[in-house]
Design a protein around this motif. Structure first.
Motif, PDB file in Angstrom:
ATOM      1  N   GLY A 101       0.801  -1.221   0.000  1.00 12.73           N
ATOM      2  CA  GLY A 101       0.000   0.000   0.000  1.00 12.73           C
ATOM      3  C   GLY A 101       0.829   1.262   0.000  1.00 12.73           C
ATOM      4  N   LEU A 102       2.069   1.178   0.447  1.00 13.73           N
ATOM      5  CA  LEU A 102       2.940   2.356   0.437  1.00 13.73           C
ATOM      6  C   LEU A 102       3.434   2.697  -0.964  1.00 13.73           C
ATOM      7  CD1 LEU A 102       5.024   1.720   3.671  1.00 13.73           C
ATOM      8  CD2 LEU A 102       3.012   3.170   3.382  1.00 13.73           C
ATOM      9  N   LYS A 151       1.762   7.918   8.665  1.00 13.34           N
ATOM     10  CA  LYS A 151       2.421   9.166   8.266  1.00 13.34           C
ATOM     11  C   LYS A 151       3.894   9.062   8.626  1.00 13.34           C
ATOM     12  CE  LYS A 151      -1.268  12.240   7.992  1.00 13.34           C
ATOM     13  NZ  LYS A 151      -1.631  12.437   6.661  1.00 13.34           N
ATOM     14  N   PHE A 152       4.731   9.507   7.732  1.00 17.06           N
ATOM     15  CA  PHE A 152       6.167   9.502   7.955  1.00 17.06           C
ATOM     16  C   PHE A 152       6.618  10.888   8.424  1.00 17.06           C
ATOM     17  CE2 PHE A 152       5.580   6.188   4.691  1.00 17.06           C
ATOM     18  CZ  PHE A 152       6.091   5.125   5.394  1.00 17.06           C
ATOM     19  N   GLU A 153       7.781  10.932   9.023  1.00 20.61           N
ATOM     20  CA  GLU A 153       8.330  12.209   9.508  1.00 20.61           C
ATOM     21  C   GLU A 153       8.543  13.188   8.358  1.00 20.61           C
ATOM     22  OE1 GLU A 153       8.889  13.315  12.613  1.00 20.61           O
ATOM     23  OE2 GLU A 153       7.936  11.490  13.317  1.00 20.61           O
ATOM     24  N   SER A 154       8.913  12.687   7.189  1.00 19.32           N
ATOM     25  CA  SER A 154       9.162  13.576   6.051  1.00 19.32           C
ATOM     26  C   SER A 154       7.875  14.180   5.489  1.00 19.32           C
ATOM     27  CB  SER A 154       9.888  12.813   4.948  1.00 19.32           C
ATOM     28  OG  SER A 154       9.100  11.730   4.498  1.00 19.32           O
ATOM     29  N   GLU A 155       6.731  13.586   5.804  1.00 17.19           N
ATOM     30  CA  GLU A 155       5.456  14.086   5.289  1.00 17.19           C
ATOM     31  C   GLU A 155       4.780  15.075   6.235  1.00 17.19           C
ATOM     32  OE1 GLU A 155       3.279  10.528   4.729  1.00 17.19           O
ATOM     33  OE2 GLU A 155       4.173  10.088   2.798  1.00 17.19           O
TER      34      GLU A 155
END
Length: 129
Positions: free
Chosen positions: A66-67, A124-128
């Motif tokens: 899904g990523l 959610k990722f840190e970069s997003e």
């Protein structure tokens, strides 16, 4: 953003939209094969503990697939809806002819797939951020 960067991002996005459903179908097919044809033949005493440990890998397989999707929330929830529609339809046609172990394994596999879709859509990722 230059025109070349925009074109590159658009092209990569289209490629990811093309690849995502194919890989997703392959992963869900492998999970179904594993639970219905391998584990269902083992019997209750072996199938349930093995599936308890390996269902984590099934969830992670759907999550990592899904990523790939460019728009993770829309794409994963869209394919989750398609999956649930067809799975409920197929399960209602087969519930009289499958054994209790196959039914438990199939429901458990469906729950792991649904959990994988939800995790992939909401992570959610840190970069997003």
């Amino acid at each position: 953003m230059t025109k070349i960067e925009r074109l590159k991002n658009t092209f990569l996005s289209i490629i990811r939209w093309v690849i995502y459903p194919v890989i997703l179908y392959f992963v869900t097919y492998l999970i179904g094969l594993y639970s219905q044809y391998f584990l269902a033949d083992l019997g209750w005493s072996r199938a349930i503990p093995i599936w308890a440990f390996t269902s984590v890998f099934a969830t992670l397989g759907i999550t990592f697939t899904g990523l790939i999707c460019p728009n993770r929330k829309y794409g994963n929830f869209f394919f989750l809806g398609i999956f649930l529609f067809f799975e409920i339809w197929l399960f209602s046609n087969e519930w009289r002819i499958i054994t209790a172990l196959e039914m438990v394994l199939r429901i458990w596999a469906d729950l792991t797939i649904v959990a994988g879709f939800i995790i992939a859509a909401t992570v959610k990722f840190e970069s997003e951020k």
